[in-house]
Design a protein around this motif. Structure first.
Motif, PDB file in Angstrom:
ATOM      1  N   ALA A 416       0.828  -1.212   0.000  1.00  0.00           N
ATOM      2  CA  ALA A 416       0.000   0.000   0.000  1.00  0.00           C
ATOM      3  C   ALA A 416       0.863   1.263   0.000  1.00  0.00           C
ATOM      4  CB  ALA A 416      -0.930  -0.010   1.211  1.00  0.00           C
ATOM      5  N   LEU A 417       1.895   1.283   0.838  1.00  0.00           N
ATOM      6  CA  LEU A 417       2.762   2.464   0.890  1.00  0.00           C
ATOM      7  C   LEU A 417       3.574   2.612  -0.394  1.00  0.00           C
ATOM      8  CD1 LEU A 417       3.994   2.224   4.592  1.00  0.00           C
ATOM      9  CD2 LEU A 417       2.493   3.977   3.612  1.00  0.00           C
ATOM     10  N   GLY A 418       3.989   1.491  -0.980  1.00  0.00           N
ATOM     11  CA  GLY A 418       4.724   1.553  -2.237  1.00  0.00           C
ATOM     12  C   GLY A 418       3.888   2.145  -3.354  1.00  0.00           C
ATOM     13  N   ILE A 419       2.635   1.735  -3.463  1.00  0.00           N
ATOM     14  CA  ILE A 419       1.736   2.297  -4.476  1.00  0.00           C
ATOM     15  C   ILE A 419       1.589   3.802  -4.262  1.00  0.00           C
ATOM     16  CG2 ILE A 419      -0.658   2.328  -5.296  1.00  0.00           C
ATOM     17  CD1 ILE A 419      -0.785  -0.656  -4.579  1.00  0.00           C
ATOM     18  N   ALA A 420       1.424   4.201  -2.993  1.00  0.00           N
ATOM     19  CA  ALA A 420       1.259   5.627  -2.698  1.00  0.00           C
ATOM     20  C   ALA A 420       2.527   6.408  -3.022  1.00  0.00           C
ATOM     21  CB  ALA A 420       0.879   5.812  -1.227  1.00  0.00           C
ATOM     22  N   ALA A 421       3.690   5.857  -2.684  1.00  0.00           N
ATOM     23  CA  ALA A 421       4.949   6.563  -2.924  1.00  0.00           C
ATOM     24  C   ALA A 421       5.207   6.744  -4.410  1.00  0.00           C
ATOM     25  CB  ALA A 421       6.105   5.804  -2.268  1.00  0.00           C
ATOM     26  N   LEU A 422       4.971   5.698  -5.204  1.00  0.00           N
ATOM     27  CA  LEU A 422       5.172   5.805  -6.648  1.00  0.00           C
ATOM     28  C   LEU A 422       4.146   6.744  -7.272  1.00  0.00           C
ATOM     29  CD1 LEU A 422       7.050   3.393  -6.069  1.00  0.00           C
ATOM     30  CD2 LEU A 422       6.197   2.327  -8.163  1.00  0.00           C
ATOM     31  N   GLY A 423       2.907   6.660  -6.806  1.00  0.00           N
ATOM     32  CA  GLY A 423       1.865   7.529  -7.345  1.00  0.00           C
ATOM     33  C   GLY A 423       2.061   8.982  -6.975  1.00  0.00           C
ATOM     34  N   ALA A 424       2.695   9.238  -5.813  1.00  0.00           N
ATOM     35  CA  ALA A 424       2.864  10.622  -5.349  1.00  0.00           C
ATOM     36  C   ALA A 424       3.757  11.432  -6.271  1.00  0.00           C
ATOM     37  CB  ALA A 424       3.429  10.631  -3.924  1.00  0.00           C
ATOM     38  N   ILE A 425       4.711  10.783  -6.948  1.00  0.00           N
ATOM     39  CA  ILE A 425       5.643  11.534  -7.798  1.00  0.00           C
ATOM     40  C   ILE A 425       5.351  11.349  -9.285  1.00  0.00           C
ATOM     41  CG2 ILE A 425       7.486  11.487  -6.095  1.00  0.00           C
ATOM     42  CD1 ILE A 425       8.751   9.224  -7.666  1.00  0.00           C
ATOM     43  N   LEU A 426       4.247  10.692  -9.608  1.00  0.00           N
ATOM     44  CA  LEU A 426       3.876  10.512 -11.011  1.00  0.00           C
ATOM     45  C   LEU A 426       3.069  11.709 -11.484  1.00  0.00           C
ATOM     46  CD1 LEU A 426       3.772   8.714 -13.544  1.00  0.00           C
ATOM     47  CD2 LEU A 426       1.695   7.666 -12.598  1.00  0.00           C
TER      48      LEU A 426
END
Length: 462
Positions: A416-426
């Motif tokens: 869940a945190l990985g998806i959020a981290a990658l999505g935050a900088i896309l």
């Protein structure tokens, strides 16, 4: 003491296989709805009109609810019955699937995914406990769990391809609506094939711990996805999440039977395994979520084309686990996990190169993307299945059960945190070059796992 209810009797070898088949099918559904949905998410976003943050919540709503549900499911299943927990979770999962299938907007879709995740937590928890109880002999139990693992591997490996075909032929809603007959079959078959079991003396339910950990994770995800261009907002949200996590750790130290024993996870070995769980979640599983829109942006692919392309990243999960187990025996934990993390890191960096725009032509970009996807799949399959074995081998026997359960929670939380981290900088534009930054974040996560494997894990044979 576990007290099975002897309401069913064996009726021959074929009948003895049916409990594993039905429980495995329930596990198959929960895994399939993770990987199959990934390919259909661009179509969902286009039809329902949401951006990158909302895109990430399609997966994170499921993972957050699944994580919180796992913390509660074991205690409730012990008290009220494992079969009841599985069947109740199956009904909740069915309701969530119907909500998703008829979602009229992003909010309704996220709510349905959260309901699915909560149901899946009870299905998985009840199914594992029932499977262990249904097969008393160790050899039968090992075969049953291996069969369940094969079904989960098939779901993870073939989910993207099947999801792409279903989405292209019938529409993305049928990925969810197709669950209805299978859930109904589970409701009809499991009570006839699997005996109930319960453990009234099992550990008590820690509601405050469940709420604290779920809130900490949810606030961290929300801060990353909704913080946007305001670093102060992201920092404040992550700070609050860290405070809640610290309160959770202190609360667990005071409990006689904690969900999460901080003393176990302060040992260097468990710090290393925890780091690897997060690294695989960020470097592989979160990458899978963003591969479909990247392949669409880079090559114009959609639906079945994306699903079949993603087999490069997912088929190793089905084909290579036995080799990982042999390498663990031959090499030991440190060398195995360091090799896995090196392959994962190389795959993520090659994906950075494929997205960067530095390569000469489309054929070279395609070759780089294919190589990166294959390497991430190989790295993940060398590490992911063996992490559970490492926990059992490296943690004292009295703590192995709790440690194994917590590693499942950590996998989901890291995802869940990985998806959020990658999505935050896309970027919202979502051009192929925009994906270089998320792939770089994934590579940093894999590099952290490589360092942890090299420095914190023993080189002993399992």
């Amino acid at each position: 003491m576990i007290t099975p209810e002897p309401d069913l009797q064996s009726r021959g070898r074929w009948h003895d296989l049916l409990p594993a088949m039905m429980l495995g099918m329930a596990a198959f559904l929960t895994q399939f709805d993770v990987t199959a949905v990934v390919v259909a998410m661009p179509a969902m976003a286009a039809e329902l009109g949401f951006g990158s943050a909302a895109y990430a919540w399609v997966m994170d709503a499921y993972s957050l609810a699944f994580t919180g549900g796992l913390l509660a499911a074991g205690a409730l299943a012990d008290k009220y019955g494992r079969r009841r927990a599985l069947l109740g979770g199956n009904v909740v999962f069915l309701v969530g699937s119907i909500i998703c299938g008829f979602a009229a907007g992003g909010s309704m879709l996220w709510a349905g995914r959260a309901v699915q995740g909560l149901g899946a937590a009870f299905v998985i928890t009840g199914g594992i406990a029932l499977l262990a109880n249904a097969y008393a002999r160790p050899d039968e139990r090992a075969r049953a769990f291996a069969f369940m693992g094969v079904l989960s591997g098939i779901a993870m490996a073939l989910g993207p391809a099947l999801g792409g075909l279903v989405s292209a032929w019938f529409g993305w809603r049928w990925i969810f609506l197709a669950n209805i007959p299978l859930c109904l079959l589970t409701l009809l078959a499991v009570p006839r094939l699997v005996a109930e079991s319960r453990d009234p003396a099992g550990r008590p339910l820690d509601w405050s711990g469940v709420v604290l950990l779920t809130l900490a994770l949810g606030i961290a995800i929300e801060s990353l996805l909704e913080g946007g261009e305001v670093p102060a907002r992201i920092a404040a949200g992550l700070g609050l999440s860290a405070c809640l996590l610290a309160i959770f750790v202190m609360q667990q130290r005071r409990r006689p039977v904690p969900i999460f024993d901080p003393a176990v996870f302060m040992r260097p070995v468990m710090v290393g395994i925890s780091s690897l769980l997060i690294a695989v979640s960020v470097g592989y599983w979160a990458v899978l979520v963003y591969l479909p829109p990247f392949l669409n942006a880079a090559f114009g692919w959609a639906g079945p084309s994306v699903g079949f392309a993603m087999l490069l990243a997912t088929l190793p999960m089905l084909l290579l686990p036995p080799y990982g187990a042999r390498l663990a025996t031959r090499w030991g934990w440190r060398r195995l996990f360091a090799t896995a993390m090196l392959a994962l890191l190389a795959g993520d960096l090659i994906l950075v190169l494929a997205a960067s725009g530095w390569l000469l032509n489309a054929q070279v970009v395609l070759a780089a993307a294919a190589t990166g996807m294959l390497l991430t799949g190989i790295g993940a399959v060398l590490a992911h299945p063996q992490l559970s074995s490492a926990v059992v081998a490296l943690v004292p026997p009295a703590q192995a059960g709790m440690a194994s359960a917590v590693t499942v929670v950590m996998r989901q939380a890291g995802f869940a945190l990985g998806i959020a981290a990658l999505g935050a900088i896309l970027s919202e534009e979502g051009t192929a070059a925009d994906y270089a930054w998320p792939w770089l974040v994934a590579a940093l996560g894999s590099a952290g796992g490589l360092i942890a494997a090299a420095m914190l894990l023993p080189d002993q044979q399992p």
